[in-house]
Motif scaffolding. Structure first.
Motif, PDB file in Angstrom:
ATOM      1  N   ALA A  59      -4.479   4.382   5.504  1.00 46.46           N
ATOM      2  CA  ALA A  59      -4.245   3.069   4.943  1.00 46.46           C
ATOM      3  C   ALA A  59      -4.222   1.814   5.871  1.00 46.46           C
ATOM      4  O   ALA A  59      -4.727   0.586   5.677  1.00 46.46           O
ATOM      5  CB  ALA A  59      -2.866   2.912   4.078  1.00 46.46           C
ATOM      6  N   SER A  66      -9.890   4.014  -7.485  1.00 46.86           N
ATOM      7  CA  SER A  66      -9.390   2.704  -6.871  1.00 46.86           C
ATOM      8  C   SER A  66     -10.868   2.051  -6.636  1.00 46.86           C
ATOM      9  O   SER A  66     -10.935   0.914  -6.720  1.00 46.86           O
ATOM     10  CB  SER A  66      -8.543   2.607  -5.790  1.00 46.86           C
ATOM     11  N   ARG A  68       0.760  -1.094   0.044  1.00 44.34           N
ATOM     12  CA  ARG A  68       0.127   0.092   0.063  1.00 44.34           C
ATOM     13  C   ARG A  68       0.794   1.270  -0.064  1.00 44.34           C
ATOM     14  O   ARG A  68       0.753   2.325  -0.740  1.00 44.34           O
ATOM     15  CB  ARG A  68      -0.786  -0.041   1.223  1.00 44.34           C
ATOM     16  N   LEU A  93      -6.929  -1.275   6.349  1.00 42.81           N
ATOM     17  CA  LEU A  93      -6.436  -2.789   6.322  1.00 42.81           C
ATOM     18  C   LEU A  93      -7.292  -3.447   7.454  1.00 42.81           C
ATOM     19  O   LEU A  93      -7.548  -4.444   7.407  1.00 42.81           O
ATOM     20  CB  LEU A  93      -5.004  -2.934   6.174  1.00 42.81           C
TER      21      LEU A  93
END
Length: 462
Positions: free
Chosen positions: A319, A173, A54, A323
């Motif tokens: 990020a 994305s 990432r 996750l």
């Protein structure tokens, strides 16, 4: 443990309200919950192993390179006192109209929003330059502060906007993820250029409605927005001086902004390339105005570095949060909630818009874009919503929340630079008509998505 994603999200909101830095709150809280999950066996540590990929994607992302360039361009134009000359030029052009100075502030705010792309910078700059002038001219403080706050938030929607750059990258994305979830293995993309073009018509409509409101208010209540007489204007400036102010104050920044946006819309340059040209052009403009010095360049570089570091640190925290959120099954939880909402995609969209509006009271657009949009956007896009329309709706929604009392960021920014005689209550009352205008635009976009999607289809043929 199915509600762990919800607990994690609420914990982050609570910690942010205590005043802790956003980037470290996102990453630290997520890691704390991941640790609890590992101890209890409810979290798979393999999700955190994806973090290096990432972060590598972050540092190799060409689109996000536009962020420091656009920030540099905006700060350089601010330091070179372009806004002051722009306001003087526009006041000369519109000053004799009813509400002319207010209309001038709206137009200058639009141009400054296009050049800085940062709400706080635009509101503070316009507050320092135009508010004392409007008060001295006899403007109602409610109308003056409302106009400044409203035009300051145009940085969310008027391209080229940093908010749209970041939102476009995240939506791209999310759109690919949504298509893959539907079994489309050659997914289409949505670019920052798509959002820029899609924002042009709604942005211009918003500026026109602001100006129309100020003009009508001045007609109905002339004492609230008095016009400048031609005699007073000529007495203050010679004819040659007027021409010089308009020519040198208005045209250079206007040409720079149109060149940057036009190169993106015309496909001549990518947003990153156009942003680099804009940064160079702003530096040349400052040099021509004899405002460029080593001290000025040092200040601009420092501010650009600070803002850019803040953005990318938030991205790293987001990020980690994303996750861990997925590791606890957060996406499945959100999807099941959306599917149970009456009204299908539109019902889910309404709930998301309300949540984003409320989060806009405590989070900046960067945090919401990095934290909330990646969670909800793939699900909404998989339900059939247009990505450009969704992006414009989110941008205008955030713009409205930044303006809404009592927590609107724009109000806090202006309060910090407003003269003591301007009451906070006047500021709160002054923004209400502009909030109504923004809500009317949101409703119009909801019923007529073509306002955001028509122009990109004409430009890019998709």
């Amino acid at each position: 443990m199915e509600l762990m994603p919800l607990f994690m999200f609420l914990t982050i909101c609570f910690v942010l309200m205590l005043g802790f830095p956003v980037a470290f709150t996102l990453g630290g809280t997520a890691l704390a919950f991941a640790g609890i999950g590992l101890l209890t066996g409810t979290f798979d540590g393999a999700f955190l192993e994806a973090l290096p990929n990432r972060l590598f994607g972050l540092i190799s992302n060409q689109t996000l390179m536009a962020v420091p360039f656009f920030v540099f361009m905006g700060v350089m134009l601010q330091k070179s006192k372009v806004a002051e000359d722009l306001l003087e030029s526009m006041s000369i052009l519109f000053g004799s109209w009813p509400g002319g100075v207010g209309i001038a502030v709206t137009v200058v705010g639009m141009l400054m929003a296009a050049s800085t792309g940062i709400v706080g910078a635009t509101v503070v700059t316009m507050g320092l330059i135009s508010l004392p002038t409007m008060i001295k001219q006899g403007y109602d403080p409610k109308l003056a502060t409302g106009a400044i706050c409203a035009t300051g938030t145009l940085g969310q929607i008027i391209p080229p906007s940093i908010a749209l750059v970041i939102l476009g990258d995240v939506l791209s994305s999310a759109y690919q993820q949504a298509q893959l979830s539907m079994g489309i293995f050659s997914p289409k993309t949505v670019s920052v250029g798509d959002l820029f073009v899609g924002a042009i018509i709604p942005g211009l409509i918003l500026v026109a409605l602001y100006g129309l409101y100020i003009y009508v208010t001045a007609l109905l209540k002339p004492e609230a927005a008095p016009a400048i007489s031609r005699k007073e204007m000529i007495d203050n400036h010679t004819h040659d001086h007027l021409i010089k102010i308009i020519f040198f104050g208005l045209l250079p920044p206007l040409i720079l902004i149109i060149s940057v946006l036009g190169s993106i819309v015309g496909g001549v340059a990518t947003p990153t390339e156009a942003a680099a040209v804009g940064a160079f052009g702003a530096t040349v403009l400052a040099a021509l105005r004899k405002q460029l010095s080593l001290t000025c360049l040092k200040d601009v570089c420092q501010q650009t570095t600070q803002v850019t570091c803040m953005v990318f640190m938030i991205f790293i925290g987001a990020a980690i949060f994303s996750l861990v959120f997925r590791g606890f099954g957060g996406e499945e939880l959100i999807q099941s909630v959306f599917e149970s909402i009456p009204g299908g995609a539109l019902g889910a969209m309404l709930v998301v818009m309300i949540v984003i509006f409320l989060l806009g009271f405590i989070l900046d657009f960067i945090e919401i874009t990095f934290v909330v949009v990646p969670i909800v956007a793939p699900i909404l896009l998989a339900m059939g919503l247009d990505p450009v329309w969704l992006g414009i709706m989110i941008a205008i929604n955030l713009q409205t929340s930044f303006l809404t009392p009592p927590f609107g960021f724009a109000l806090f920014y202006l309060r910090g630079v407003a003269p003591p005689e301007v009451k906070t209550s006047d500021m709160y009352k002054g923004v209400i008509p502009f909030i109504i205008i923004q809500l009317l635009l949101l409703i119009g976009l909801a019923f007529f998505p073509e306002l955001a999607t028509w122009l990109p289809e004409q430009v890019y043929g998709s």
